[in-house]
Write a protein that holds these residues in place. Structure first.
Motif, mmCIF file in Angstrom:
data_model
loop_
_atom_site.group_PDB
_atom_site.id
_atom_site.type_symbol
_atom_site.label_atom_id
_atom_site.label_comp_id
_atom_site.label_asym_id
_atom_site.label_seq_id
_atom_site.Cartn_x
_atom_site.Cartn_y
_atom_site.Cartn_z
ATOM 1 N N ALA A 152 129.258 81.984 77.617
ATOM 2 C CA ALA A 152 128.110 81.752 78.496
ATOM 3 C C ALA A 152 126.817 82.398 77.984
ATOM 4 O O ALA A 152 125.749 81.776 78.066
ATOM 5 N N PRO A 153 126.854 83.620 77.426
ATOM 6 C CA PRO A 153 125.595 84.219 76.946
ATOM 7 C C PRO A 153 124.890 83.406 75.855
ATOM 8 O O PRO A 153 123.666 83.494 75.710
ATOM 9 N N LEU A 154 125.636 82.618 75.097
ATOM 10 C CA LEU A 154 125.020 81.816 74.031
ATOM 11 C C LEU A 154 124.043 80.787 74.592
ATOM 12 O O LEU A 154 123.105 80.375 73.902
ATOM 13 N N PHE A 155 124.242 80.375 75.838
ATOM 14 C CA PHE A 155 123.385 79.355 76.447
ATOM 15 C C PHE A 155 122.065 79.934 76.953
ATOM 16 O O PHE A 155 121.126 79.193 77.193
ATOM 17 N N GLN A 156 122.011 81.247 77.101
ATOM 18 C CA GLN A 156 120.808 81.872 77.661
ATOM 19 C C GLN A 156 119.619 81.826 76.700
ATOM 20 O O GLN A 156 118.486 82.014 77.113
ATOM 21 N N VAL A 157 119.873 81.586 75.423
ATOM 22 C CA VAL A 157 118.775 81.569 74.447
ATOM 23 C C VAL A 157 118.227 80.158 74.201
ATOM 24 O O VAL A 157 117.289 79.982 73.427
ATOM 25 N N LEU A 158 118.805 79.152 74.859
ATOM 26 C CA LEU A 158 118.299 77.790 74.710
ATOM 27 C C LEU A 158 116.896 77.691 75.307
ATOM 28 O O LEU A 158 116.571 78.370 76.281
ATOM 29 N N THR A 159 116.073 76.819 74.735
ATOM 30 C CA THR A 159 114.716 76.624 75.241
ATOM 31 C C THR A 159 114.421 75.129 75.386
ATOM 32 O O THR A 159 115.067 74.292 74.741
ATOM 33 N N GLY A 160 113.417 74.827 76.217
ATOM 34 C CA GLY A 160 112.947 73.445 76.366
ATOM 35 C C GLY A 160 114.064 72.467 76.656
ATOM 36 O O GLY A 160 114.850 72.656 77.576
ATOM 37 N N ASP A 161 114.146 71.425 75.843
ATOM 38 C CA ASP A 161 115.150 70.379 76.050
ATOM 39 C C ASP A 161 116.421 70.598 75.226
ATOM 40 O O ASP A 161 117.222 69.680 75.076
ATOM 41 N N GLN A 162 116.600 71.798 74.698
ATOM 42 C CA GLN A 162 117.839 72.084 73.971
ATOM 43 C C GLN A 162 119.010 72.082 74.952
ATOM 44 O O GLN A 162 118.892 72.585 76.070
ATOM 45 N N GLY A 163 120.139 71.520 74.512
ATOM 46 C CA GLY A 163 121.310 71.449 75.369
ATOM 47 C C GLY A 163 122.524 72.108 74.741
ATOM 48 O O GLY A 163 122.423 72.836 73.752
ATOM 49 N N GLY A 164 123.671 71.827 75.324
ATOM 50 C CA GLY A 164 124.912 72.448 74.897
ATOM 51 C C GLY A 164 125.318 72.129 73.472
ATOM 52 O O GLY A 164 126.098 72.870 72.864
ATOM 53 N N LYS A 165 124.798 71.035 72.912
ATOM 54 C CA LYS A 165 125.159 70.656 71.542
ATOM 55 C C LYS A 165 124.762 71.756 70.551
ATOM 56 O O LYS A 165 125.460 71.995 69.570
ATOM 57 N N LYS A 166 123.662 72.430 70.828
ATOM 58 C CA LYS A 166 123.221 73.506 69.938
ATOM 59 C C LYS A 166 124.243 74.634 69.920
ATOM 60 O O LYS A 166 124.548 75.197 68.872
ATOM 61 N N VAL A 167 124.789 74.969 71.076
ATOM 62 C CA VAL A 167 125.831 75.999 71.155
ATOM 63 C C VAL A 167 127.128 75.473 70.550
ATOM 64 O O VAL A 167 127.796 76.164 69.772
ATOM 65 N N LEU A 168 127.473 74.253 70.894
ATOM 66 C CA LEU A 168 128.705 73.649 70.380
ATOM 67 C C LEU A 168 128.744 73.673 68.851
ATOM 68 O O LEU A 168 129.779 73.971 68.249
ATOM 69 N N ASN A 169 127.612 73.398 68.221
ATOM 70 C CA ASN A 169 127.563 73.371 66.753
ATOM 71 C C ASN A 169 127.841 74.738 66.129
ATOM 72 O O ASN A 169 128.236 74.812 64.972
ATOM 73 N N GLN A 170 127.667 75.805 66.892
ATOM 74 C CA GLN A 170 127.991 77.148 66.406
ATOM 75 C C GLN A 170 129.482 77.444 66.508
ATOM 76 O O GLN A 170 129.968 78.418 65.927
ATOM 77 N N LEU A 171 130.210 76.604 67.271
ATOM 78 C CA LEU A 171 131.602 76.912 67.608
ATOM 79 C C LEU A 171 132.586 75.863 67.105
ATOM 80 O O LEU A 171 133.726 75.808 67.559
ATOM 81 N N LEU A 172 132.158 75.040 66.173
ATOM 82 C CA LEU A 172 132.993 73.909 65.744
ATOM 83 C C LEU A 172 134.337 74.338 65.173
ATOM 84 O O LEU A 172 135.336 73.631 65.308
ATOM 85 N N ASP A 173 134.383 75.509 64.534
ATOM 86 C CA ASP A 173 135.659 75.974 63.971
ATOM 87 C C ASP A 173 136.682 76.284 65.056
ATOM 88 O O ASP A 173 137.890 76.254 64.802
ATOM 89 N N ASP A 174 136.212 76.596 66.262
ATOM 90 C CA ASP A 174 137.105 76.912 67.384
ATOM 91 C C ASP A 174 137.292 75.740 68.340
ATOM 92 O O ASP A 174 137.971 75.871 69.355
ATOM 93 N N CYS A 175 136.678 74.600 68.016
ATOM 94 C CA CYS A 175 136.616 73.470 68.957
ATOM 95 C C CYS A 175 137.805 72.520 68.810
ATOM 96 O O CYS A 175 138.201 72.163 67.707
ATOM 97 N N PHE A 176 138.337 72.108 69.962
ATOM 98 C CA PHE A 176 139.315 71.024 70.012
ATOM 99 C C PHE A 176 138.561 69.733 70.302
ATOM 100 O O PHE A 176 137.765 69.670 71.242
ATOM 101 N N PHE A 177 138.801 68.719 69.484
ATOM 102 C CA PHE A 177 138.125 67.435 69.662
ATOM 103 C C PHE A 177 139.058 66.463 70.373
ATOM 104 O O PHE A 177 140.146 66.163 69.876
ATOM 105 N N TYR A 178 138.609 66.006 71.534
ATOM 106 C CA TYR A 178 139.374 65.027 72.297
ATOM 107 C C TYR A 178 138.870 63.645 71.909
ATOM 108 O O TYR A 178 137.722 63.290 72.173
ATOM 109 N N GLU A 179 139.732 62.878 71.279
ATOM 110 C CA GLU A 179 139.320 61.591 70.710
ATOM 111 C C GLU A 179 139.328 60.479 71.763
ATOM 112 O O GLU A 179 140.292 60.319 72.512
ATOM 113 N N LEU A 180 138.233 59.721 71.788
ATOM 114 C CA LEU A 180 138.139 58.521 72.616
ATOM 115 C C LEU A 180 137.699 57.354 71.730
ATOM 116 O O LEU A 180 137.044 57.575 70.710
ATOM 117 N N PRO A 181 138.043 56.128 72.111
ATOM 118 C CA PRO A 181 137.611 54.979 71.302
ATOM 119 C C PRO A 181 136.098 54.913 71.193
ATOM 120 O O PRO A 181 135.379 55.275 72.135
#
Length: 197
Positions: free
Chosen positions: A155-184
Motif C-alpha cells: 500500500a505505501p507504494l501507491f502514496q507516491v503516485l501523482t496526477g493520472d498515474q495509476g496502479g500500473k506504475k506500481v505493478l511494473n515494480q512488482l512483476l517478478d512477484d506477480c501472478f498473471f491470470y490469463e484471459l482470452p
C-alpha cells in the motif's frame, strides 16, 4: 483471506465526451455492470468486502442505498472530490480509507469494463489465493493490468503516485512477484468512447 475489492468509479471521462459511468447502456448505467458483478462475486467469497470510490453524488447515493440491504461493512461508498485531479487521488483516497481497517489484500477494478463477469472476478481471486503470490493481475495476450490485487504490504507504494498515474506504475515494480491470470485476448474491454459500446 480478508480482501477488499475497490471499484474506482470516479473518472472524468474526457474521451467519452460526457460522464460515461452514468451513461445508460442496455437498460443499466455503465458503472452498475462492474458493481453488480463485484457484489455477486464477493457474496460467494468469505472475508471479501466491496468499496466504491467516486466523485459523483449519484453513484455514492446508490451505493449507500444498496449497502442498507447488505451485511454491515460489506459495501461502503467512499466520496472522493479530489478525483477530478486524476487517478492517483482516487487511489490514495481508497487506501487512506482502508488504513482504518486494513485488509490483507486489496484489488482495484475499473467501472468501465462491463464485460467482466462475477465468475471472472471470483476465478481471478481464487487463482490469486492459490498462487501464493503477493500480487496478481489479469493478462490478455500481451496486455496486462487491471484488475490487479496487491498484498497490503504494498500500500505505501501507491502514496507516491501523482496526477493520472495509476496502479500500473506500481505493478511494473512488482512483476517478478506477480501472478498473471490469463484471459482470452479481447475479453477485457474498456469503454473509452461511445463507439466502444
Amino acid at each position: 483471506m480478508k480482501i477488499d475489492l475497490i471499484l474506482m468509479a470516479a473518472g472524468n471521462s474526457r474521451r467519452f465526451g460526457s460522464n460515461k459511468l452514468l451513461y445508460e447502456w442496455r437498460g443499466k448505467k455503465l458503472y452498475r455492470y462492474m458493481l453488480d458483478a463485484l457484489l455477486e462475486a464477493a457474496e460467494g467469497l468469505p472475508g471479501v468486502r466491496v468499496r466504491v470510490v467516486t466523485q459523483y453524488e449519484e453513484i455514492l447515493k446508490m451505493v449507500e442505498e444498496l449497502a442498507k440491504r447488505k451485511a454491515p461493512g460489506f459495501l461502503t461508498g467512499v466520496y472522493s472530490l479530489e478525483s477530478v485531479k486524476g487517478l492517483s487521488y482516487t487511489i490514495r483516497k481508497a487506501l487512506d480509507f482502508e488504513a482504518a481497517d486494513p485488509p490483507e489484500a486489496f484489488a482495484f477494478f475499473t467501472a468501465d469494463t462491463p464485460g467482466f463477469s462475477s465468475s471472472d472476478i471470483r476465478e481471478f481471486l481464487e487463482a490469486f489465493l492459490a498462487s501464493g503470490h503477493p500480487v496478481a493481475c489479469v493478462r490478455c495476450g500481451e496486455t496486462y493490468g487491471n484488475p490487479a490485487v496487491f498484498s497490503w504490504k504494498y500500500a505505501p507504494l501507491f502514496q507516491v503516485l501523482t496526477g493520472d498515474q495509476g496502479g500500473k506504475k506500481v505493478l511494473n515494480q512488482l512483476l517478478d512477484d506477480c501472478f498473471f491470470y490469463e484471459l482470452p485476448e479481447g475479453s477485457r474491454r474498456d469503454i473509452d468512447t461511445p463507439e466502444d459500446l
